[in-house]
Enzyme design. Structure first.
Site, PDB file in Angstrom:
ATOM      1  N   LYS A 114       0.835  -1.216   0.000  1.00 20.42           N
ATOM      2  CA  LYS A 114       0.000   0.000   0.000  1.00 20.42           C
ATOM      3  C   LYS A 114       0.868   1.264   0.000  1.00 20.42           C
ATOM      4  O   LYS A 114       0.480   2.266  -0.576  1.00 20.42           O
ATOM      5  CB  LYS A 114      -0.935   0.026   1.219  1.00 20.42           C
ATOM      6  CG  LYS A 114      -1.953  -1.094   1.228  1.00 20.42           C
ATOM      7  CD  LYS A 114      -3.281  -0.668   0.661  1.00 20.42           C
ATOM      8  CE  LYS A 114      -4.231  -1.853   0.642  1.00 20.42           C
ATOM      9  NZ  LYS A 114      -5.301  -1.830  -0.256  1.00 20.42           N
ATOM     10  N   LYS A 196      -4.119  -9.786  -7.029  1.00 22.12           N
ATOM     11  CA  LYS A 196      -5.407 -10.139  -6.412  1.00 22.12           C
ATOM     12  C   LYS A 196      -6.544  -9.276  -6.976  1.00 22.12           C
ATOM     13  O   LYS A 196      -6.324  -8.095  -7.257  1.00 22.12           O
ATOM     14  CB  LYS A 196      -5.268  -9.895  -4.902  1.00 22.12           C
ATOM     15  CG  LYS A 196      -6.451 -10.325  -4.089  1.00 22.12           C
ATOM     16  CD  LYS A 196      -6.233  -9.985  -2.635  1.00 22.12           C
ATOM     17  CE  LYS A 196      -6.456  -8.516  -2.362  1.00 22.12           C
ATOM     18  NZ  LYS A 196      -6.771  -8.211  -0.966  1.00 22.12           N
ATOM     19  N   LYS A 199     -10.934  -4.519  -4.341  1.00 20.02           N
ATOM     20  CA  LYS A 199     -12.049  -3.573  -4.447  1.00 20.02           C
ATOM     21  C   LYS A 199     -11.614  -2.244  -5.044  1.00 20.02           C
ATOM     22  O   LYS A 199     -12.407  -1.539  -5.618  1.00 20.02           O
ATOM     23  CB  LYS A 199     -12.645  -3.304  -3.055  1.00 20.02           C
ATOM     24  CG  LYS A 199     -13.305  -4.512  -2.426  1.00 20.02           C
ATOM     25  CD  LYS A 199     -14.035  -4.155  -1.159  1.00 20.02           C
ATOM     26  CE  LYS A 199     -13.139  -3.757  -0.018  1.00 20.02           C
ATOM     27  NZ  LYS A 199     -12.167  -4.723   0.454  1.00 20.02           N
TER      28      LYS A 199
HETATM   29  N1  AQP Z   1      -9.532 -11.489  -4.360  1.00 20.69           N
HETATM   30  C1  AQP Z   1      -9.736 -12.040  -3.183  1.00 20.69           C
HETATM   31  N2  AQP Z   1      -9.786 -13.379  -3.070  1.00 20.69           N
HETATM   32  C2  AQP Z   1      -9.983 -13.955  -1.871  1.00 20.69           C
HETATM   33  N3  AQP Z   1     -10.142 -13.266  -0.717  1.00 20.69           N
HETATM   34  C3  AQP Z   1     -10.093 -11.928  -0.784  1.00 20.69           C
HETATM   35  N4  AQP Z   1     -10.190 -10.969   0.151  1.00 20.69           N
HETATM   36  C4  AQP Z   1     -10.108  -9.759  -0.434  1.00 20.69           C
HETATM   37  N5  AQP Z   1      -9.925  -9.911  -1.756  1.00 20.69           N
HETATM   38  C5  AQP Z   1      -9.903 -11.244  -2.008  1.00 20.69           C
HETATM   39  C6  AQP Z   1     -10.362 -11.229   1.576  1.00 20.69           C
HETATM   40  O1  AQP Z   1     -11.419 -10.452   2.051  1.00 20.69           O
HETATM   41  C7  AQP Z   1     -11.193 -10.150   3.432  1.00 20.69           C
HETATM   42  C8  AQP Z   1     -11.483  -8.708   3.701  1.00 20.69           C
HETATM   43  O2  AQP Z   1     -10.679  -7.914   2.905  1.00 20.69           O
HETATM   44  P1  AQP Z   1     -10.542  -6.382   3.154  1.00 20.69           P
HETATM   45  O3  AQP Z   1     -11.480  -5.647   2.352  1.00 20.69           O
HETATM   46  O4  AQP Z   1     -10.621  -6.049   4.588  1.00 20.69           O
HETATM   47  O5  AQP Z   1      -9.041  -6.124   2.731  1.00 20.69           O
HETATM   48  P2  AQP Z   1      -8.258  -6.423   1.427  1.00 20.69           P
HETATM   49  O6  AQP Z   1      -7.740  -7.820   1.494  1.00 20.69           O
HETATM   50  O7  AQP Z   1      -7.246  -5.337   1.325  1.00 20.69           O
HETATM   51  O8  AQP Z   1      -9.299  -6.328   0.251  1.00 20.69           O
HETATM   52  P3  AQP Z   1      -9.198  -5.484  -1.080  1.00 20.69           P
HETATM   53  O9  AQP Z   1     -10.410  -5.794  -1.859  1.00 20.69           O
HETATM   54  O10 AQP Z   1      -7.884  -5.692  -1.751  1.00 20.69           O
HETATM   55  O11 AQP Z   1      -9.330  -4.009  -0.555  1.00 20.69           O
HETATM   56  P4  AQP Z   1      -8.552  -2.738  -1.008  1.00 20.69           P
HETATM   57  O12 AQP Z   1      -8.792  -2.596  -2.461  1.00 20.69           O
HETATM   58  O13 AQP Z   1      -9.129  -1.622  -0.220  1.00 20.69           O
HETATM   59  O14 AQP Z   1      -7.132  -2.972  -0.663  1.00 20.69           O
HETATM   60  C9  AQP Z   1      -9.751 -10.529   3.728  1.00 20.69           C
HETATM   61  O15 AQP Z   1      -9.758 -11.710   4.487  1.00 20.69           O
HETATM   62  C10 AQP Z   1      -9.161 -10.746   2.384  1.00 20.69           C
HETATM   63  O16 AQP Z   1      -8.141 -11.718   2.401  1.00 20.69           O
END
Ligand code: AQP
Length: 334
Positions: A114, A196, A199
């Site tokens: 990040k 990955k 969002k």
């Molecule tokens: N692509 C994914 N496949 C499987 N699991 C996923 N998770 C997120 N993306 C995938 C799991 O969702 C949980 C909550 O995630 P989060 O929103 O708190 O944080 P993150 O992992 O940082 O998700 P994003 O979508 O990538 O958010 P941004 O874009 O804001 O950084 C976690 O258990 C995560 O593993």
């Protein structure tokens, strides 16, 4: 006496929920309600470690709540709340900052990622994110914490904090265990299978959101990156064919079919048949969720009652832990 074990999980409203959010954590949550006393939250405190548009954050937090319920979380059977409504998270987060080491926080992959992506906003919250996440977890004394693979490192850090804290003050926190579901543990971007599906990153065409129109979903899957080998055959080979492997993982998670069954199903058919089939399976899986989410979102009074009750219930549990912590570390009771 209630013998149920406890579990907790949350997702940041940092963007619209994706197929990755669903196939990774979300779809497993409703099944856990029978076995566990479950706490699910919208992690808005975590979301602001990256700059958010206030109106979007508010909207997405409510949409996320409606989508949680539409995905099968029954508010009568589990506790659903907005993280910032339960002030104990921020309070314990601060305390645990004082028990998390600079070195271990510096090693967190998510912080490094990040920071690289938000070079103009490497704030303290981004750095201490894992202490707040440890507080989220430890306030509820859960037995397990379901997370995606990428969050495992943060749960490991929470475990280090427990060991350190309990080592000084006795058994204050229960040691949490990460639970990583095998299928759908990491759904990758459709346009960049090396990253990955997230969002907020990698562009709109790489992610499918829970509320995408069927036409958009089909368009995204038809354009999904596969590979350039000439055989164009559907075979599970994550190293050499990561795009195909990702589509197979999605199809497997949605249909319940094994990789061997999928290979047989598309034997000799090529990607032209395979990609739309994955898209159609996803559209059909999401259709009832989308309808239900729209219906729930329209009922603001209901949503408000759910998050109010959720916050009250979560606060009761969180306060018990926080009081114990304050007492142990030597704060004067009010
Ligand atoms: N692509 C994914 N496949 C499987 N699991 C996923 N998770 C997120 N993306 C995938 C799991 O969702 C949980 C909550 O995630 P989060 O929103 O708190 O944080 P993150 O992992 O940082 O998700 P994003 O979508 O990538 O958010 P941004 O874009 O804001 O950084 C976690 O258990 C995560 O593993």
């Amino acid at each position: 006496m209630d013998e149920k074990k406890t579990m907790l999980s949350g997702i940041k409203p940092s963007g619209d929920l994706t197929l990755g959010s669903y196939l990774g954590p979300l779809r497993h949550w409703p099944k856990m309600i029978e076995e566990y006393d479950c706490y699910y939250f919208m992690a808005d405190l975590h979301a602001i470690t990256v700059r958010q548009n206030p109106a979007d954050l508010r909207r997405r937090t409510l949409e996320q709540l409606a989508q949680y319920i539409a995905c099968g979380l029954d508010p009568e059977k589990c506790t659903i709340f907005v993280q910032s409504h339960v002030h104990q998270h921020a309070e314990l987060g601060w305390v645990l900052n004082c028990y998390a080491m600079f070195g271990e926080l510096s090693r967190m992959t998510q912080f490094k990622d990040k920071s690289a992506k938000n070079a103009d906003n490497i704030n303290g919250g981004l750095f201490t994110y894992p202490s707040l996440m440890a507080a989220d977890i430890l306030l509820y004394q859960p037995d397990i914490v379901p997370v995606g693979e990428d969050q495992k490192q943060h749960v490991e850090l929470a475990r280090n904090i427990v060991q350190r804290f309990n080592g000084v003050y006795g058994d204050v926190f229960k040691m949490p265990e990460p639970y990583i579901p095998k299928v759908g543990a990491r759904i990758m971007s459709l346009t960049n299978p090396g990253a990955k599906m997230s969002k907020s990153e990698n562009g709109d065409t790489g992610r499918v959101t829970l509320m995408d129109d069927p036409e958009d979903i089909m368009r995204k899957f038809k354009r999904a990156v596969t590979d350039s080998d000439t055989e164009r055959c559907v075979r599970y080979d994550p190293e050499n064919k990561p795009g195909v492997a990702n589509l197979m993982s999605i199809y497997s998670a949605v249909t319940g079919r094994s990789f061997e069954e999928i290979e047989r199903e598309f034997d000799g058919l090529g990607y032209g048949k395979f990609k739309p089939a994955v898209g159609e399976a996803v559209v059909e899986m999401l259709r009832p969720i989308q309808e239900e989410a729209r219906r729930i979102l329209a009922d603001r009074a209901y949503l408000e009652s759910v998050y109010r009750e959720g916050a009250e219930k979560a606060s009761r549990m969180a306060e018990k832990t926080l009081r114990k912590v304050y007492k142990k570390i030597g704060f004067v009771a009010r």
